[in-house]
Design a protein around this motif. Sequence first.
Motif, PDB file in Angstrom:
ATOM      1  N   ALA A   6       0.837  -1.200   0.000  1.00 44.11           N
ATOM      2  CA  ALA A   6       0.000   0.000   0.000  1.00 44.11           C
ATOM      3  C   ALA A   6       0.877   1.258   0.000  1.00 44.11           C
ATOM      4  CB  ALA A   6      -0.941   0.004   1.203  1.00 44.11           C
ATOM      5  N   GLU A   7       1.625   1.465   1.095  1.00 42.04           N
ATOM      6  CA  GLU A   7       2.499   2.639   1.186  1.00 42.04           C
ATOM      7  C   GLU A   7       3.961   2.302   0.907  1.00 42.04           C
ATOM      8  OE1 GLU A   7      -0.949   2.826   3.794  1.00 42.04           O
ATOM      9  OE2 GLU A   7       0.857   1.724   4.241  1.00 42.04           O
ATOM     10  N   ARG A  39      -0.155   7.308  -1.392  1.00 41.85           N
ATOM     11  CA  ARG A  39      -0.703   6.728  -0.154  1.00 41.85           C
ATOM     12  C   ARG A  39       0.198   7.041   1.043  1.00 41.85           C
ATOM     13  NH1 ARG A  39      -1.124   1.561  -2.997  1.00 41.85           N
ATOM     14  NH2 ARG A  39      -2.976   1.673  -4.271  1.00 41.85           N
ATOM     15  N   LYS A  43      -0.944   9.101   4.333  1.00 38.21           N
ATOM     16  CA  LYS A  43      -0.851   8.480   5.659  1.00 38.21           C
ATOM     17  C   LYS A  43       0.029   9.314   6.585  1.00 38.21           C
ATOM     18  CE  LYS A  43      -0.626   3.995   7.774  1.00 38.21           C
ATOM     19  NZ  LYS A  43      -0.483   2.572   7.531  1.00 38.21           N
TER      20      LYS A  43
END
Length: 75
Positions: A6-7, A39, A43
């Motif tokens: 994701a990140e 992302r 975040k």
Amino acid sequence: VVNHGAEGLLVPPRDERSLAKALISLITDESLRNQMAARGRAKALDYGWQQIAQRVYNYYVEVLNQPAIQDNSGR
């Protein structure tokens, strides 16, 4: 804090082959690189001093608003 895929890409410690594969995938896949970067930036905004201070403050307010626990042990 980082979710694999994701990140960022997580690799096991001291695993040079996995690290190399992760780096090659980021170097060769611009779309993946850009998605993870976006992302990660989004975040990171959740971890600014203002956000952390607000979470701590909210926690204290929540604790202080709870009814007191009575000690019935007779001490």
